[in-house]
Enzyme design. Structure first.
Site, PDB file in Angstrom:
ATOM      1  N   ASP A  29       2.463  -9.155   8.478  1.00  0.00           N
ATOM      2  CA  ASP A  29       2.894  -8.862   7.115  1.00  0.00           C
ATOM      3  C   ASP A  29       3.595  -7.508   7.007  1.00  0.00           C
ATOM      4  OD1 ASP A  29       2.308  -9.602   4.101  1.00  0.00           O
ATOM      5  OD2 ASP A  29       1.953  -7.463   4.343  1.00  0.00           O
ATOM      6  N   ALA A  30       4.734  -7.517   6.337  1.00  0.00           N
ATOM      7  CA  ALA A  30       5.528  -6.285   6.205  1.00  0.00           C
ATOM      8  C   ALA A  30       4.738  -5.189   5.488  1.00  0.00           C
ATOM      9  CB  ALA A  30       6.818  -6.594   5.465  1.00  0.00           C
TER      10      ALA A  30
END
Length: 293
Positions: free
Chosen positions: A249-250
């Site tokens: 996840d960014a």
DNA sequence: GACCAGGCGCACC
DNA sequence: GGTGCGCATGGT
């Protein structure tokens, strides 16, 4: 109207749940007004509207219906328990988090915050796919249009309650119908393949229930458009595997970047190292770390 | 006007 | 089995 009450664990904050539910004004599947959240539910092939609030240390559910069968009552209660994750014992997580530099302050600040779940696996997968690689605000815009156009709704006491479209209805759509909603060709195609998988029974909540995380993930990832991130996210929201969390996840990368004061994106190995400490509670660690963004 | 968002599949090595 | 690219658009 029928009123049901649900006891809650000490480590539960209804306010935190509400603030999560309030995060987009474009959300049609529930409405928060003051200290109450309203939502339509399918129970036992019927649709009912519920109003959920918090009173005398219990969750109060007002069902806007003349009568409910005992089975339907059970289903409503079960839904709410799942939705607010009332059956998870957070004590071990908090004990661990107290001793963790990253989480310590966050768990105090947001004490009682639980993962607001998505009991409908089809909805969870579709929503996760919609959120891929675009900002959350825009993902909500896409969902709003999708729900308005293809979801059922009911009118009750001057309010309209929307339901997420059912896979059977979406599976037969042409992708061209989604493009005017500002879907990319890719997202339009994925939306339909996901619906097909659920409509024809290739994947269902029942068939994944109880499977080890890896296996459940593999089944979901057979659907085109569902990668590791999406599968983890959906499984976290529907089944609450404690160790299902979107490692790539960014947002998580940004938390670790900030924490380690890096001037570059952390490497996957650095990410794994940070999360190793949270073994068994990765999903909850993720929830609180997202709060720090 | 870049650059990045709650990524993914596919074409190339 | 790794790497690079296109995707569509909004927020900063």
């Amino acid at each position: 109207m029928i009123t049901l009450t649900v006891p809650v664990p000490k480590e539960f904050s209804f306010d935190q749940a509400l603030s999560f539910l309030k995060r987009s004004p474009r959300e049609l599947l529930h409405q928060v007004e003051g200290e109450t959240v309203r939502k339509a539910l399918r129970v036992d092939d019927d649709v009912v509207a519920i109003e959920v609030s918090f009173e005398k240390k219990k969750v109060r559910i007002d069902v806007l219906a003349e009568s409910l069968t005992p089975v339907q009552q059970e289903e409503v209660i079960a839904y709410v328990r799942e939705w607010f994750d009332l059956d998870t014992d957070l004590k071990p997580f908090y004990a661990m988090a107290e001793k963790d530099k990253l989480l310590k302050d966050l768990v105090q600040q947001y004490y009682g915050y639980r993962i607001v779940g998505q009991p409908d696996l089809y909805e969870a997968v579709t929503w996760a796919m919609l959120g891929q690689q675009i900002n959350v605000a825009f993902a909500y815009t896409l969902k709003q249009r999708f729900v308005e156009q293809f979801g059922a709704s009911l009118q009750m006491l001057d309010r309209r309650y929307y339901l997420f479209p059912v896979p059977e209805a979406v599976a037969v759509l042409s992708p061209d119908l989604l493009l005017p909603l500002q879907y990319s060709r890719q997202k339009a195609a994925y939306t339909i393949t996901i619906a097909e998988a659920f409509a024809n029974g290739t994947v269902s909540k029942e068939s994944l229930k109880g499977l080890p995380l890896q296996e459940a993930k593999e089944r979901l990832m057979k659907i085109k458009g569902v990668g590791n991130w999406t599968a983890n996210y959906a499984l976290m929201k529907t089944f609450r595997y404690p160790d299902a969390f979107p490692l790539e996840d960014a947002g998580l990368y940004n938390v670790v970047k900030k924490y380690k004061k890096l001037d570059r994106k952390p490497t996957p190995d650095e990410m794994k190292k940070v999360f190793k400490k949270y073994k068994g509670w990765e999903a909850y660690a993720t929830l609180y770390l997202w709060k720090s963004l």
